[in-house]
Design a protein around this motif. Sequence first.
Motif: not given
Length: 304
Positions: A277-304
């Motif tokens: 059911i979950v797969k089908l709801v996702e496929r047909y976007q049935l009463h759901i709204s996509p949300v996009q966000t971003f997360e910093l990866d490890d590059y920004y926290f590695e020491q030189d």
Amino acid sequence: MAYIRRGAQKAIVRALQSVGGTASRDDIKSIIAEDDGSGFTHDDVYGTVISRKGNEYIPFNYDFNFAMRELSVIDYIEKSFRGGKVTLTEQGRADSLSDFPNKAQKQAIREYWDHTKALREAKSGSNNANDQTSLGGNDDESTDDAQDVTDTWKTELLASLKKFSPTKFERFSRLLISQMGVKIDAKMGMVVSGDHGIDGFGYFQSDEFRTSRVAIQSKRYSDAPVGEPEIDKFKGVMDGFNAEYGIFITTSYYTDGAKKKAVQGAKSVTLIDGPGIVKLVERYQLHISPVQTFELDDYYFEQD
């Protein structure tokens, strides 16, 4: 029985090998849940618990997500997911899994988590960062490494569906199936629960312009599986409606006997379980709204 934390690396590789080396994350979980040799039951893979914060989550997702990282570390799965698919490397496809993970692989995994811990401490600016590996740590849903935002909404969706009234779940089932291309009959398609033993009726026209009569049955269960007797009964009712095939949809899952019964005889029944059911709801976007966000990866926290 409470879920016991354990490694899922071997179960994932085994699942991918069984389908030729490539599958979606959801399909991998489905294969693991149905594989008697995976070491995980259906309840292990999809069972939910309530966290100390009062949120519902699936403990298996922790082990699954950790294992995916670890398989990438030891080069058993490709690091880039094409089209959302997970693909085994040549090494992953060839391993018989008789000695997996071996000593060297375990060491590589340990070194990866040690490095991740150091990055987490640098990111938080504290030496008290939580250290959790694939086989340790607490049982809560707060650990960053265990979180997969794609899992969160799916867990919430299935939990909400299980709280629907039987009538609302029947309406939802007809709505979902209509999105799949079945035209619900204006009269017979609105059968009330308990009347004649079906919850919907409609017609499906294939690309070859062949129209088939479709009977629909829905069962909103919290935990209990749908068994062979329920499929057998539904098949009998289908004859009364002269249906050529049926669709049975449930929030739980199906026993092995139910799956066998569904494909026996001249008329088959398509089985849709909770994850389906979950797969089908996702496929047909049935009463759901996509949300996009971003997360910093490890590059920004590695020491030189």
